[in-house]
Design a protein around this motif. Structure first.
Motif, PDB file in Angstrom:
ATOM      1  N   THR A 346       0.854  -1.198   0.000  1.00  0.00           N
ATOM      2  CA  THR A 346       0.000   0.000   0.000  1.00  0.00           C
ATOM      3  C   THR A 346       0.885   1.242   0.000  1.00  0.00           C
ATOM      4  O   THR A 346       1.862   1.314   0.750  1.00  0.00           O
ATOM      5  CB  THR A 346      -0.910   0.013   1.250  1.00  0.00           C
ATOM      6  N   SER A 347       0.559   2.203  -0.854  1.00  0.00           N
ATOM      7  CA  SER A 347       1.379   3.406  -0.959  1.00  0.00           C
ATOM      8  C   SER A 347       0.468   4.610  -1.135  1.00  0.00           C
ATOM      9  O   SER A 347      -0.264   4.705  -2.124  1.00  0.00           O
ATOM     10  CB  SER A 347       2.318   3.247  -2.162  1.00  0.00           C
ATOM     11  N   LEU A 348       0.461   5.499  -0.165  1.00  0.00           N
ATOM     12  CA  LEU A 348      -0.368   6.709  -0.258  1.00  0.00           C
ATOM     13  C   LEU A 348       0.120   7.753   0.739  1.00  0.00           C
ATOM     14  O   LEU A 348       0.998   7.476   1.571  1.00  0.00           O
ATOM     15  CB  LEU A 348      -1.852   6.374  -0.037  1.00  0.00           C
ATOM     16  N   HIS A 349      -0.428   8.992   0.644  1.00  0.00           N
ATOM     17  CA  HIS A 349      -0.004  10.069   1.545  1.00  0.00           C
ATOM     18  C   HIS A 349      -0.281   9.677   2.987  1.00  0.00           C
ATOM     19  O   HIS A 349      -1.284   9.036   3.284  1.00  0.00           O
ATOM     20  CB  HIS A 349      -0.734  11.360   1.195  1.00  0.00           C
ATOM     21  N   ARG A 350       0.619  10.068   3.840  1.00  0.00           N
ATOM     22  CA  ARG A 350       0.526   9.740   5.261  1.00  0.00           C
ATOM     23  C   ARG A 350      -0.843  10.125   5.856  1.00  0.00           C
ATOM     24  O   ARG A 350      -1.459   9.355   6.599  1.00  0.00           O
ATOM     25  CB  ARG A 350       1.646  10.527   5.952  1.00  0.00           C
ATOM     26  N   ASP A 351      -1.343  11.351   5.520  1.00  0.00           N
ATOM     27  CA  ASP A 351      -2.610  11.837   6.092  1.00  0.00           C
ATOM     28  C   ASP A 351      -3.802  11.061   5.515  1.00  0.00           C
ATOM     29  O   ASP A 351      -4.798  10.837   6.197  1.00  0.00           O
ATOM     30  CB  ASP A 351      -2.784  13.326   5.807  1.00  0.00           C
ATOM     31  N   HIS A 352      -3.696  10.687   4.236  1.00  0.00           N
ATOM     32  CA  HIS A 352      -4.735   9.889   3.584  1.00  0.00           C
ATOM     33  C   HIS A 352      -4.843   8.535   4.288  1.00  0.00           C
ATOM     34  O   HIS A 352      -5.934   8.059   4.603  1.00  0.00           O
ATOM     35  CB  HIS A 352      -4.375   9.719   2.093  1.00  0.00           C
ATOM     36  N   ASN A 353      -3.690   7.946   4.581  1.00  0.00           N
ATOM     37  CA  ASN A 353      -3.635   6.672   5.306  1.00  0.00           C
ATOM     38  C   ASN A 353      -4.295   6.826   6.686  1.00  0.00           C
ATOM     39  O   ASN A 353      -5.105   5.991   7.096  1.00  0.00           O
ATOM     40  CB  ASN A 353      -2.159   6.247   5.456  1.00  0.00           C
ATOM     41  N   ALA A 354      -3.976   7.934   7.370  1.00  0.00           N
ATOM     42  CA  ALA A 354      -4.540   8.186   8.708  1.00  0.00           C
ATOM     43  C   ALA A 354      -6.062   8.332   8.629  1.00  0.00           C
ATOM     44  O   ALA A 354      -6.796   7.758   9.434  1.00  0.00           O
ATOM     45  CB  ALA A 354      -3.917   9.440   9.306  1.00  0.00           C
ATOM     46  N   ALA A 355      -6.547   9.066   7.609  1.00  0.00           N
ATOM     47  CA  ALA A 355      -7.989   9.295   7.471  1.00  0.00           C
ATOM     48  C   ALA A 355      -8.725   7.967   7.263  1.00  0.00           C
ATOM     49  O   ALA A 355      -9.805   7.747   7.822  1.00  0.00           O
ATOM     50  CB  ALA A 355      -8.260  10.249   6.312  1.00  0.00           C
ATOM     51  N   LYS A 356      -8.118   7.076   6.474  1.00  0.00           N
ATOM     52  CA  LYS A 356      -8.737   5.753   6.251  1.00  0.00           C
ATOM     53  C   LYS A 356      -8.806   4.972   7.556  1.00  0.00           C
ATOM     54  O   LYS A 356      -9.820   4.334   7.870  1.00  0.00           O
ATOM     55  CB  LYS A 356      -7.913   4.947   5.233  1.00  0.00           C
ATOM     56  N   ASN A 357      -7.716   5.018   8.325  1.00  0.00           N
ATOM     57  CA  ASN A 357      -7.696   4.316   9.614  1.00  0.00           C
ATOM     58  C   ASN A 357      -8.750   4.877  10.557  1.00  0.00           C
ATOM     59  O   ASN A 357      -9.396   4.142  11.288  1.00  0.00           O
ATOM     60  CB  ASN A 357      -6.318   4.434  10.265  1.00  0.00           C
ATOM     61  N   ILE A 358      -8.899   6.198  10.520  1.00  0.00           N
ATOM     62  CA  ILE A 358      -9.874   6.841  11.401  1.00  0.00           C
ATOM     63  C   ILE A 358     -11.285   6.377  11.040  1.00  0.00           C
ATOM     64  O   ILE A 358     -12.095   6.067  11.911  1.00  0.00           O
ATOM     65  CB  ILE A 358      -9.751   8.387  11.312  1.00  0.00           C
ATOM     66  N   GLU A 359     -11.555   6.294   9.737  1.00  0.00           N
ATOM     67  CA  GLU A 359     -12.885   5.844   9.309  1.00  0.00           C
ATOM     68  C   GLU A 359     -13.148   4.408   9.767  1.00  0.00           C
ATOM     69  O   GLU A 359     -14.194   4.109  10.346  1.00  0.00           O
ATOM     70  CB  GLU A 359     -13.013   5.932   7.789  1.00  0.00           C
ATOM     71  N   TRP A 360     -12.168   3.533   9.576  1.00  0.00           N
ATOM     72  CA  TRP A 360     -12.383   2.123   9.942  1.00  0.00           C
ATOM     73  C   TRP A 360     -12.498   1.945  11.444  1.00  0.00           C
ATOM     74  O   TRP A 360     -13.323   1.176  11.924  1.00  0.00           O
ATOM     75  CB  TRP A 360     -11.277   1.257   9.342  1.00  0.00           C
ATOM     76  N   ALA A 361     -11.641   2.661  12.158  1.00  0.00           N
ATOM     77  CA  ALA A 361     -11.701   2.558  13.628  1.00  0.00           C
ATOM     78  C   ALA A 361     -13.076   3.026  14.115  1.00  0.00           C
ATOM     79  O   ALA A 361     -13.675   2.419  15.000  1.00  0.00           O
ATOM     80  CB  ALA A 361     -10.602   3.401  14.254  1.00  0.00           C
ATOM     81  N   GLY A 362     -13.572   4.112  13.504  1.00  0.00           N
ATOM     82  CA  GLY A 362     -14.884   4.644  13.879  1.00  0.00           C
ATOM     83  C   GLY A 362     -15.990   3.648  13.565  1.00  0.00           C
ATOM     84  O   GLY A 362     -16.879   3.409  14.385  1.00  0.00           O
ATOM     85  N   GLN A 363     -15.922   3.030  12.394  1.00  0.00           N
ATOM     86  CA  GLN A 363     -16.943   2.052  12.003  1.00  0.00           C
ATOM     87  C   GLN A 363     -16.901   0.836  12.923  1.00  0.00           C
ATOM     88  O   GLN A 363     -17.940   0.312  13.316  1.00  0.00           O
ATOM     89  CB  GLN A 363     -16.720   1.622  10.552  1.00  0.00           C
ATOM     90  N   ALA A 364     -15.681   0.420  13.304  1.00  0.00           N
ATOM     91  CA  ALA A 364     -15.540  -0.724  14.204  1.00  0.00           C
ATOM     92  C   ALA A 364     -16.182  -0.407  15.550  1.00  0.00           C
ATOM     93  O   ALA A 364     -16.904  -1.217  16.129  1.00  0.00           O
ATOM     94  CB  ALA A 364     -14.062  -1.052  14.397  1.00  0.00           C
TER      95      ALA A 364
END
Ligand SMILES: [Zn+2]
Length: 376
Positions: A346-364
């Motif tokens: 996986t390769s993407l901007h650090r903040d983009h990666n963080a935003a995805k993690n935030i969404e998944w953590a929130g959904q979990a």
């Protein structure tokens, strides 16, 4: 729902003088009430209560007839402000903090007074398009947006560029937006103001940075000028203006950004700022941006409530270190702006990666809640 609407006032010069005078009289009462409590405690070890001070107000009016120029409910509200300041002071003492004792306020530190009741029995009412204030008269208002709900209180405040009325209303109708079926995580940052989990990055506009630079110039100007001089006083005024401009532009940007997010998403996930401050960027702690983030999140939450949307705080720490592709921890310093995962590629901007993690953590987190309630 309750909501406060803020409008610029267009007082006539003589009305402006009256507003200034009421502000001064209120400030004197405030300081006297603080002084009384302080002395009573120092001399006799007794506490003066809000009701005692409220009962003293008519006597003050007899002794000092100028207080007849101020609406009685406005004066009661001043005493209530003193009560709140002391309550906050004692609460913080109980919590083991070391708060400052409630202070006397100088001319530039006391900028508003409140009519706690609106309508027939209150000191403020609306008459066609004018604001009618007891002892002041009918003031023209710049109605920049429609007033909704039932007006409950009116606070008049003096700002760097004139007078404003904050009208707080109850029973403001909630207008639910149609569902979009979309959710997003947002990562709040310094490089970009916000990054969404689809990779969209939102920046402060260029003119905002310009206004911030003007603020710095104004601050330096004051430092150069002699204390107590007229030129310094003028520079202080200019700084107050610059502060107001930056504050307004920031708020305006926050409102527009929040509105766009609320319109396009049913649920918005963000990091809990307190958790974030504990684990991240110790050397950046308490930066100016932090203040901006908290203000933005409160605007976002409020807009969400108005539109029937959800804004959810939470998610675990280390959102920027975890790979959003496979969950492996990829340690990286602050200066590393790109996330490349050696495990899954996986390769993407650090903040983009963080935003995805935030969404998944929130959904979990949401999933857990749903599970817990279904079990009960
Ligand atoms: Zn990975």
């Amino acid at each position: 729902m309750c909501k406060t609407f803020k409008y610029k006032l267009k007082p006539k010069p003589e009305q402006e003088r009256m507003l200034d005078r009421i502000l001064m009289l209120c400030r004197h009462i405030y300081n006297a009430a603080v002084g009384e409590r302080r002395e009573a405690w120092r001399m006799h070890g007794v506490s003066v209560t809000y009701y005692q001070q409220k009962m003293e107000l008519p006597g003050i009016k007899d002794a000092m007839p100028e207080y007849g120029e101020v609406n009685a409910q406005v004066l009661q509200d001043v005493v209530l402000r003193v009560e709140r300041a002391f309550q906050a002071f004692f609460r913080r003492l109980r919590e083991g903090q070391t708060p400052g004792y409630p202070r006397f306020h100088g001319r530039d530190r006391y900028n508003s007074f409140t009519f706690p009741q609106v309508g027939e029995h209150g000191g403020a009412r609306l008459d066609s398009n004018l604001l009618v204030l007891s002892k002041i008269g009918r003031i023209a208002v710049h109605w920049s947006r429609p007033l909704e709900g039932i007006p409950k209180t009116v606070t008049i405040s003096r700002e760097a560029d004139g007078w404003y009325a904050c009208i707080s209303c109850a029973d403001v109708p909630v207008q639910h937006l149609p569902e979009t079926g979309k959710e997003t995580g947002i990562d709040l940052g310094i490089e970009a103001f916000a990054t969404l989990s689809d990779g969209t990055r939102i920046f402060y506009p260029g003119w905002y940075r310009k206004a911030e630079r003007a603020l710095k110039t104004a601050q330096r100007r004051i430092a150069r000028r002699k204390k107590g001089s007229n030129r310094r006083r003028k520079a202080v005024k200019l700084l107050a203006r610059a502060h107001q401009t930056v504050r307004r532009q920031r708020t305006d940007f926050h409102h527009k950004t929040a509105l766009a997010l609320v319109c396009t998403n049913d649920t918005i996930y963000h990091e809990d700022l307190q958790v974030r401050n504990m684990v991240r960027n110790h050397h950046l702690a308490k930066s100016i941006s932090d203040v901006g983030w908290a203000a933005f999140l409160s605007i976002l939450s409020f807009k969400a409530v108005c539109a029937g949307r959800s804004v959810i705080a939470g998610g675990p720490a280390y959102t920027s270190q975890t790979c959003s592709g496979c969950g492996v921890v990829v340690t990286k310093g602050l200066s590393v702006r790109w996330h490349s995962c050696p495990a899954c590629g996986t390769s993407l901007h650090r903040d983009h990666n963080a935003a995805k993690n935030i969404e998944w953590a929130g959904q979990a987190l949401q999933g857990d809640v749903a599970l817990a309630t279904s079990e009960n």
